[in-house]
Design a protein around this motif. Sequence first.
Motif, PDB file in Angstrom:
ATOM      1  N   ILE A   1       0.854  -1.191   0.000  1.00  0.00           N
ATOM      2  CA  ILE A   1       0.000   0.000   0.000  1.00  0.00           C
ATOM      3  C   ILE A   1       0.889   1.239   0.000  1.00  0.00           C
ATOM      4  O   ILE A   1       1.864   1.318   0.756  1.00  0.00           O
ATOM      5  CB  ILE A   1      -0.912   0.042   1.243  1.00  0.00           C
ATOM      6  CG1 ILE A   1      -1.800  -1.210   1.306  1.00  0.00           C
ATOM      7  CG2 ILE A   1      -1.779   1.306   1.231  1.00  0.00           C
ATOM      8  CD1 ILE A   1      -2.628  -1.297   2.594  1.00  0.00           C
ATOM      9  N   TYR A   2       0.555   2.200  -0.863  1.00  0.00           N
ATOM     10  CA  TYR A   2       1.225   3.497  -0.830  1.00  0.00           C
ATOM     11  C   TYR A   2       0.235   4.532  -0.319  1.00  0.00           C
ATOM     12  O   TYR A   2      -0.883   4.646  -0.824  1.00  0.00           O
ATOM     13  CB  TYR A   2       1.722   3.916  -2.220  1.00  0.00           C
ATOM     14  CG  TYR A   2       2.210   5.357  -2.227  1.00  0.00           C
ATOM     15  CD1 TYR A   2       3.420   5.690  -1.632  1.00  0.00           C
ATOM     16  CD2 TYR A   2       1.436   6.378  -2.784  1.00  0.00           C
ATOM     17  CE1 TYR A   2       3.858   7.014  -1.592  1.00  0.00           C
ATOM     18  CE2 TYR A   2       1.861   7.700  -2.755  1.00  0.00           C
ATOM     19  CZ  TYR A   2       3.072   8.012  -2.156  1.00  0.00           C
ATOM     20  OH  TYR A   2       3.496   9.316  -2.104  1.00  0.00           O
ATOM     21  N   ILE A   3       0.635   5.296   0.704  1.00  0.00           N
ATOM     22  CA  ILE A   3      -0.213   6.345   1.290  1.00  0.00           C
ATOM     23  C   ILE A   3       0.580   7.654   1.285  1.00  0.00           C
ATOM     24  O   ILE A   3       1.651   7.732   1.889  1.00  0.00           O
ATOM     25  CB  ILE A   3      -0.625   6.003   2.738  1.00  0.00           C
ATOM     26  CG1 ILE A   3      -1.265   4.609   2.810  1.00  0.00           C
ATOM     27  CG2 ILE A   3      -1.580   7.058   3.276  1.00  0.00           C
ATOM     28  CD1 ILE A   3      -1.552   4.148   4.228  1.00  0.00           C
ATOM     29  N   PRO A   4       0.089   8.702   0.619  1.00  0.00           N
ATOM     30  CA  PRO A   4       0.802   9.992   0.612  1.00  0.00           C
ATOM     31  C   PRO A   4       0.634  10.730   1.941  1.00  0.00           C
ATOM     32  O   PRO A   4       0.130  10.165   2.913  1.00  0.00           O
ATOM     33  CB  PRO A   4       0.117  10.738  -0.542  1.00  0.00           C
ATOM     34  CG  PRO A   4      -1.279  10.205  -0.535  1.00  0.00           C
ATOM     35  CD  PRO A   4      -1.159   8.747  -0.138  1.00  0.00           C
ATOM     36  N   THR A   5       1.024  11.998   1.963  1.00  0.00           N
ATOM     37  CA  THR A   5       0.871  12.800   3.181  1.00  0.00           C
ATOM     38  C   THR A   5      -0.576  13.229   3.302  1.00  0.00           C
ATOM     39  O   THR A   5      -0.952  14.361   2.997  1.00  0.00           O
ATOM     40  CB  THR A   5       1.795  14.028   3.164  1.00  0.00           C
ATOM     41  OG1 THR A   5       1.583  14.745   1.930  1.00  0.00           O
ATOM     42  CG2 THR A   5       3.244  13.626   3.259  1.00  0.00           C
ATOM     43  N   ASP A   6      -1.390  12.307   3.755  1.00  0.00           N
ATOM     44  CA  ASP A   6      -2.825  12.471   3.868  1.00  0.00           C
ATOM     45  C   ASP A   6      -3.175  12.678   5.339  1.00  0.00           C
ATOM     46  O   ASP A   6      -2.798  11.871   6.194  1.00  0.00           O
ATOM     47  CB  ASP A   6      -3.497  11.203   3.316  1.00  0.00           C
ATOM     48  CG  ASP A   6      -5.007  11.257   3.369  1.00  0.00           C
ATOM     49  OD1 ASP A   6      -5.624  11.409   2.299  1.00  0.00           O
ATOM     50  OD2 ASP A   6      -5.574  11.119   4.462  1.00  0.00           O
ATOM     51  N   ASN A   7      -3.888  13.759   5.655  1.00  0.00           N
ATOM     52  CA  ASN A   7      -4.155  14.086   7.057  1.00  0.00           C
ATOM     53  C   ASN A   7      -5.034  13.059   7.756  1.00  0.00           C
ATOM     54  O   ASN A   7      -4.763  12.655   8.889  1.00  0.00           O
ATOM     55  CB  ASN A   7      -4.791  15.475   7.152  1.00  0.00           C
ATOM     56  CG  ASN A   7      -3.835  16.581   6.758  1.00  0.00           C
ATOM     57  OD1 ASN A   7      -2.795  16.763   7.383  1.00  0.00           O
ATOM     58  ND2 ASN A   7      -4.161  17.301   5.705  1.00  0.00           N
ATOM     59  N   LEU A   8      -6.089  12.611   7.079  1.00  0.00           N
ATOM     60  CA  LEU A   8      -6.987  11.641   7.697  1.00  0.00           C
ATOM     61  C   LEU A   8      -6.270  10.323   7.969  1.00  0.00           C
ATOM     62  O   LEU A   8      -6.388   9.742   9.054  1.00  0.00           O
ATOM     63  CB  LEU A   8      -8.200  11.404   6.784  1.00  0.00           C
ATOM     64  CG  LEU A   8      -9.229  10.394   7.301  1.00  0.00           C
ATOM     65  CD1 LEU A   8      -9.909  10.919   8.568  1.00  0.00           C
ATOM     66  CD2 LEU A   8     -10.270  10.085   6.227  1.00  0.00           C
ATOM     67  N   LEU A   9      -5.485   9.865   6.999  1.00  0.00           N
ATOM     68  CA  LEU A   9      -4.801   8.580   7.156  1.00  0.00           C
ATOM     69  C   LEU A   9      -3.571   8.695   8.050  1.00  0.00           C
ATOM     70  O   LEU A   9      -3.172   7.717   8.680  1.00  0.00           O
ATOM     71  CB  LEU A   9      -4.434   8.002   5.789  1.00  0.00           C
ATOM     72  CG  LEU A   9      -5.648   7.495   4.996  1.00  0.00           C
ATOM     73  CD1 LEU A   9      -5.258   7.126   3.562  1.00  0.00           C
ATOM     74  CD2 LEU A   9      -6.286   6.300   5.683  1.00  0.00           C
ATOM     75  N   ALA A  10      -2.983   9.871   8.122  1.00  0.00           N
ATOM     76  CA  ALA A  10      -1.885  10.061   9.076  1.00  0.00           C
ATOM     77  C   ALA A  10      -2.419   9.925  10.497  1.00  0.00           C
ATOM     78  O   ALA A  10      -1.803   9.288  11.355  1.00  0.00           O
ATOM     79  CB  ALA A  10      -1.240  11.425   8.882  1.00  0.00           C
ATOM     80  N   GLU A  11      -3.587  10.509  10.732  1.00  0.00           N
ATOM     81  CA  GLU A  11      -4.213  10.405  12.054  1.00  0.00           C
ATOM     82  C   GLU A  11      -4.630   8.962  12.342  1.00  0.00           C
ATOM     83  O   GLU A  11      -4.559   8.494  13.485  1.00  0.00           O
ATOM     84  CB  GLU A  11      -5.426  11.324  12.130  1.00  0.00           C
ATOM     85  CG  GLU A  11      -6.048  11.431  13.508  1.00  0.00           C
ATOM     86  CD  GLU A  11      -7.223  12.389  13.537  1.00  0.00           C
ATOM     87  OE1 GLU A  11      -7.504  12.927  14.616  1.00  0.00           O
ATOM     88  OE2 GLU A  11      -7.860  12.603  12.489  1.00  0.00           O
ATOM     89  N   GLY A  12      -5.048   8.224  11.299  1.00  0.00           N
ATOM     90  CA  GLY A  12      -5.505   6.852  11.480  1.00  0.00           C
ATOM     91  C   GLY A  12      -4.507   5.795  11.053  1.00  0.00           C
ATOM     92  O   GLY A  12      -4.879   4.630  10.821  1.00  0.00           O
ATOM     93  N   MET A  13      -3.224   6.169  10.996  1.00  0.00           N
ATOM     94  CA  MET A  13      -2.209   5.242  10.489  1.00  0.00           C
ATOM     95  C   MET A  13      -2.088   3.982  11.332  1.00  0.00           C
ATOM     96  O   MET A  13      -1.842   2.884  10.811  1.00  0.00           O
ATOM     97  CB  MET A  13      -0.849   5.954  10.414  1.00  0.00           C
ATOM     98  CG  MET A  13       0.246   5.125   9.730  1.00  0.00           C
ATOM     99  SD  MET A  13      -0.150   4.747   8.005  1.00  0.00           S
ATOM    100  CE  MET A  13       0.634   3.142   7.825  1.00  0.00           C
ATOM    101  N   SER A  14      -2.261   4.093  12.623  1.00  0.00           N
ATOM    102  CA  SER A  14      -2.144   2.905  13.473  1.00  0.00           C
ATOM    103  C   SER A  14      -3.214   1.875  13.126  1.00  0.00           C
ATOM    104  O   SER A  14      -2.976   0.664  13.200  1.00  0.00           O
ATOM    105  CB  SER A  14      -2.240   3.292  14.956  1.00  0.00           C
ATOM    106  OG  SER A  14      -3.463   3.958  15.223  1.00  0.00           O
ATOM    107  N   THR A  15      -4.397   2.355  12.706  1.00  0.00           N
ATOM    108  CA  THR A  15      -5.463   1.435  12.289  1.00  0.00           C
ATOM    109  C   THR A  15      -5.086   0.727  11.001  1.00  0.00           C
ATOM    110  O   THR A  15      -5.261  -0.495  10.865  1.00  0.00           O
ATOM    111  CB  THR A  15      -6.793   2.194  12.096  1.00  0.00           C
ATOM    112  OG1 THR A  15      -7.153   2.826  13.321  1.00  0.00           O
ATOM    113  CG2 THR A  15      -7.904   1.256  11.664  1.00  0.00           C
TER     114      THR A  15
END
Length: 326
Positions: free
Chosen positions: A218-232
């Motif tokens: 999985i590639y995830i950019p500097t996304d605010n929602l996913l940065a906050e939910g990265m542990s999930t």
Amino acid sequence: MKKIMKAAVAATLMLSMTACGSSDGTSDANTKVGIIQLTEHPALDASYEGFMDALNEAGYTEENTSFDYQNASNDLSNCDTIADKLVSDGNDLIYAIATPAAQSVAGKTSDIPIVVSAVTDPAESGLVDSNEEPGTNVTGASDLTPVSEQIDLLKQLLPDAKKIAIMYCSSEDNSILQAELAQEAAQKAGLEYEIATVSDSNMIQQVTESLIGKVDAIYIPTDNLLAEGMSTVAQVANANNLPCIVGEEGMTENGGLGTYGIDYYELGKLAGQQAVAILNGEKTAAETPIAYLPAEQCTLTINKGVADELGITIPADLLESATVIE
């Protein structure tokens, strides 16, 4: 009586002059700086810290400057409420951290200077006329990350990967832009890709689970929602041998395999330096180009604990040059 009144007037004038400026001329005792941050996660927190350090170093401290910090907790209605408050309070400058926060406050005023950071493309986001010549009351520091280099890193760490997911929040302009760049980079690297979007935090686990067995990474950019939910994301992905290459260091600390990204503390300092120049009257936002961190300030970060968990061997040359998270 006349002598007493003259003395009183003179004393009042002296106090007024003292209140309006510091001895070195760098700060005003009445200076008010409002700060709006979209949400709380390591990258945005670092941008705030860097900004504050830059202002403090330039003489704008709590002794002579009023700082009003507000966090919107990733709620767009909160952004609007906070933006209204910061504008109505008559701040001399507003610092907006992340695209939605910047858009909210820019929609409320065309007079108060606004400095932004953690905004990938201010022009594309409608904040400025162009990134080279803003022409509005907005300027700042872009967090455009080296997306193609991050895809290259994915190939180095996962040479057997054939298909990846590009995962991001569909309502964040900065994420949409980076996802488009990631698609181009994946094609050039000979990778197939699948788009996986989320619109709120409740979708993160479900969307991550939907990728199991379909992609190799999985590639995830500097996304605010996913940065906050990265542990999930990491909890689901790593348990199913699905490594994540991410946009910034904080996401790596929270379970991503690795990143080659910018230093958000330095990004905040860069924005802070722009703010100082505006507060000092040296420049206006309209004539201050959007700033970018130089490539040498991008850093390689590897989460060796995640690599060991997934049975991934990190090339020695990468480990030697990386910040390693155990």
